[in-house]
Design a protein around this motif. Structure first.
Motif, PDB file in Angstrom:
ATOM      1  N   SER A 188       0.824  -1.212   0.000  1.00 37.40           N
ATOM      2  CA  SER A 188       0.000   0.000   0.000  1.00 37.40           C
ATOM      3  C   SER A 188       0.854   1.255   0.000  1.00 37.40           C
ATOM      4  O   SER A 188       1.974   1.268   0.500  1.00 37.40           O
ATOM      5  CB  SER A 188      -0.888   0.024   1.243  1.00 37.40           C
ATOM      6  OG  SER A 188      -1.677  -1.135   1.297  1.00 37.40           O
ATOM      7  N   GLY A 225      -1.454  -2.951   3.578  1.00 40.14           N
ATOM      8  CA  GLY A 225      -2.414  -3.801   2.906  1.00 40.14           C
ATOM      9  C   GLY A 225      -2.242  -5.294   3.096  1.00 40.14           C
ATOM     10  O   GLY A 225      -1.128  -5.809   3.177  1.00 40.14           O
ATOM     11  N   GLU A 240     -10.053  -7.008   1.054  1.00 38.60           N
ATOM     12  CA  GLU A 240      -8.796  -6.354   0.698  1.00 38.60           C
ATOM     13  C   GLU A 240      -8.660  -5.104   1.555  1.00 38.60           C
ATOM     14  O   GLU A 240      -9.637  -4.379   1.772  1.00 38.60           O
ATOM     15  CB  GLU A 240      -8.809  -5.932  -0.776  1.00 38.60           C
ATOM     16  CG  GLU A 240      -8.681  -7.098  -1.732  1.00 38.60           C
ATOM     17  CD  GLU A 240      -8.614  -6.663  -3.191  1.00 38.60           C
ATOM     18  OE1 GLU A 240      -8.865  -5.464  -3.475  1.00 38.60           O
ATOM     19  OE2 GLU A 240      -8.335  -7.519  -4.031  1.00 38.60           O
ATOM     20  N   SER A 241      -7.439  -4.860   2.021  1.00 39.10           N
ATOM     21  CA  SER A 241      -7.215  -3.625   2.768  1.00 39.10           C
ATOM     22  C   SER A 241      -6.006  -2.911   2.204  1.00 39.10           C
ATOM     23  O   SER A 241      -5.129  -3.520   1.573  1.00 39.10           O
ATOM     24  CB  SER A 241      -6.983  -3.927   4.256  1.00 39.10           C
ATOM     25  OG  SER A 241      -5.679  -4.447   4.440  1.00 39.10           O
ATOM     26  N   SER A 242      -5.977  -1.620   2.445  1.00 38.53           N
ATOM     27  CA  SER A 242      -4.742  -0.853   2.284  1.00 38.53           C
ATOM     28  C   SER A 242      -4.437  -0.337   3.687  1.00 38.53           C
ATOM     29  O   SER A 242      -5.000  -0.835   4.666  1.00 38.53           O
ATOM     30  CB  SER A 242      -4.959   0.285   1.275  1.00 38.53           C
ATOM     31  OG  SER A 242      -5.859   1.243   1.818  1.00 38.53           O
ATOM     32  N   ARG A 245      -7.900   1.762   4.162  1.00 38.62           N
ATOM     33  CA  ARG A 245      -9.198   1.334   3.639  1.00 38.62           C
ATOM     34  C   ARG A 245      -9.363  -0.180   3.714  1.00 38.62           C
ATOM     35  O   ARG A 245      -8.393  -0.916   3.636  1.00 38.62           O
ATOM     36  CB  ARG A 245      -9.324   1.773   2.169  1.00 38.62           C
ATOM     37  CG  ARG A 245      -9.372   3.267   2.001  1.00 38.62           C
ATOM     38  CD  ARG A 245      -9.082   3.688   0.566  1.00 38.62           C
ATOM     39  NE  ARG A 245      -9.163   5.145   0.426  1.00 38.62           N
ATOM     40  CZ  ARG A 245      -8.181   5.980   0.765  1.00 38.62           C
ATOM     41  NH1 ARG A 245      -7.040   5.526   1.246  1.00 38.62           N
ATOM     42  NH2 ARG A 245      -8.340   7.283   0.641  1.00 38.62           N
ATOM     43  N   CYS A 263      -4.394  -5.821  -5.739  1.00 39.89           N
ATOM     44  CA  CYS A 263      -5.797  -5.528  -5.416  1.00 39.89           C
ATOM     45  C   CYS A 263      -6.697  -5.772  -6.617  1.00 39.89           C
ATOM     46  O   CYS A 263      -6.339  -5.460  -7.754  1.00 39.89           O
ATOM     47  CB  CYS A 263      -5.936  -4.063  -4.995  1.00 39.89           C
ATOM     48  SG  CYS A 263      -5.103  -3.686  -3.457  1.00 39.89           S
ATOM     49  N   LEU A 268      -8.950   0.615  -4.267  1.00 41.94           N
ATOM     50  CA  LEU A 268      -7.714   0.247  -3.561  1.00 41.94           C
ATOM     51  C   LEU A 268      -6.506   0.271  -4.490  1.00 41.94           C
ATOM     52  O   LEU A 268      -5.381   0.536  -4.059  1.00 41.94           O
ATOM     53  CB  LEU A 268      -7.858  -1.135  -2.929  1.00 41.94           C
ATOM     54  CG  LEU A 268      -8.752  -1.202  -1.690  1.00 41.94           C
ATOM     55  CD1 LEU A 268      -8.799  -2.621  -1.150  1.00 41.94           C
ATOM     56  CD2 LEU A 268      -8.262  -0.253  -0.594  1.00 41.94           C
ATOM     57  N   GLU A 272      -2.129   1.384  -4.061  1.00 46.55           N
ATOM     58  CA  GLU A 272      -1.154   0.302  -3.981  1.00 46.55           C
ATOM     59  C   GLU A 272      -0.050   0.524  -4.999  1.00 46.55           C
ATOM     60  O   GLU A 272      -0.244   1.216  -6.002  1.00 46.55           O
ATOM     61  CB  GLU A 272      -1.806  -1.070  -4.196  1.00 46.55           C
ATOM     62  CG  GLU A 272      -2.040  -1.447  -5.635  1.00 46.55           C
ATOM     63  CD  GLU A 272      -2.397  -2.925  -5.816  1.00 46.55           C
ATOM     64  OE1 GLU A 272      -3.006  -3.243  -6.831  1.00 46.55           O
ATOM     65  OE2 GLU A 272      -2.059  -3.750  -4.943  1.00 46.55           O
TER      66      GLU A 272
END
Ligand code: ZN
Length: 385
Positions: A188, A225, A240-242, A245, A263, A268, A272
């Motif tokens: 991320s 992420g 999915e994360s960053s 988010r 991602c 997202l 990234e």
């Protein structure tokens, strides 16, 4: 790879036992990761990396005090500083934390384009019900430190069977209420100080359901992420994360879900930076092709898929990028994990599939999920994006 059981009721004592048992490998892995963190992050020195690591301790204490105590116990037992144990646990995320987030100046990373490691995760519902698994791809020098551990505090009905590293709280696994979690690293650009990610995994494994695990994940501030596969035999959530988010990108317990290290979510993707040397796209292509060709339906068939050396080096699911580059800081499949949710059986291996066929383990404390009601089985990967 027989799991070591940590059954201490008190989290500090449990961590101390972990630290004492694996003191030597913890020290060795912490040194490797501290050096790699300097090389692969924008922190200019070991002191700055340690300072950034230290900033994560109060966040962990505030959100997950039991796991904070366990981490401090590991440090004490291993005769290390808590900051060094944070680096060991949180290495992949720390690389993405901008020094400005902790008031430090930035320096240029020496090898920011090197493959940061990866993981290929696969979930499907077959004739044995839902099964999921992953390769764990990381700097090849991490392989000797891969372990299985069972955290089963006395006087409780809890158990987490975790795929982990010496000194680490746990990276993936299965909990007593059939919540399984696997992880894929994502790189991320909006990283910050958050809860060290292995503690996030442990908190999810303890949850009474996949829905609760997902809510726990949503409630915690993260550093960087990951893609989290969360399944309990009834539900499936792919999040999915960053750094800032979290997006639910895949759902549905009957579908097949594959993921690597980029991602799928278009928002997202704006946050990234997939490193230039990453094998993520090639591995996702290969995993999707192999899935469609072989139509796996059992844990054995999933296991074969995860250990595959088919295709060009770049796309092999059992990856050996360290051999391509002649550098053990490049990615290799350091282990594999597969879980059969209906029965609480777990298969785990260290290293390449050619060298370790895996060991079969079974949860001692397990509330098996009911079978999914009859319905159409989805046999194809529903890869979004
Ligand atoms: Zn291999």
């Amino acid at each position: 790879m027989q799991p070591v059981v940590f059954d201490q009721a008190d989290p500090t004592e449990r961590g101390r036992a972990h630290g004492e048992l694996w003191r030597e490998p913890i020290g060795a892995l912490a040194d490797i990761r501290l050096a790699l963190a300097v090389r692969r992050s924008r922190f200019g020195s070991t002191e700055h990396v340690q300072q950034a690591a230290g900033a994560h301790l109060p966040v962990l204490e505030r959100h997950l005090p039991g796991l904070h105590a366990e981490l401090l116990g590991i440090a004490e037992g291993a005769n290390m500083s808590p900051e060094d144990i944070v680096v060991l646990n949180h290495y992949t995320d720390l690389r993405d934390v901008p020094p400005s987030a902790v008031g430090l100046p930035s320096s240029e990373a020496e090898q920011a384009d090197a493959d940061p490691g990866g993981c290929t995760s696969i979930y499907f519902t077959g004739v044995e019900g839902p099964v999921l698994g992953q390769t764990w791809d990381m700097h090849a020098s991490a392989e000797p430190f891969v372990r299985m551990m069972s955290v089963a505090p006395k006087g409780t009905t809890q158990q987490s069977l975790c795929f982990t590293l010496t000194g680490c709280l746990g990276m993936a696994g299965l909990g007593q209420d059939a919540v399984a979690v696997t992880i894929n690293n994502l790189s991320s650009t909006d990283g910050g100080v958050g809860v060290v990610w292995p503690a996030v995994v442990r908190a999810m494994l303890d949850a009474p359901s996949a829905t609760d695990a997902r809510e726990r994940l949503y409630a915690l501030p993260l550093s960087s992420g990951h893609y989290y596969t969360i399944a309990d035999g009834r539900d499936f959530f792919g999040v999915e994360s960053s750094g800032q988010r979290k997006v639910l990108t895949q759902v549905g317990p009957r579908a097949a879900h594959l993921h690597t290290n980029h991602c799928f979510d278009p928002v997202l993707r704006q946050h990234e930076a997939v490193p230039r040397g990453s094998t993520s796209f090639a591995r996702l292509n290969m995993a999707t092709t192999l899935y469609a060709q072989h139509r796996p339906s059992t844990l054995d068939e999933l296991w074969t898929l995860l250990g595959s050396h088919e295709g060009a080096m770049q796309g092999q699911l059992c990856t050996h990028q360290d051999e391509v580059h002649g550098d053990d800081s490049f990615s290799r499949t350091c282990g594999r994990l597969a879980i059969r949710l209906r029965t609480g059986e777990v298969r785990a291996a260290r290293g390449c599939s050619k060298n370790d066929a895996g060991i079969d383990l079974k949860m001692g404390r397990y509330n098996a999920p009911p079978a999914l009601p009859p319905g159409k089985m989805s046999r194809f990967a529903t890869v979004k994006g």
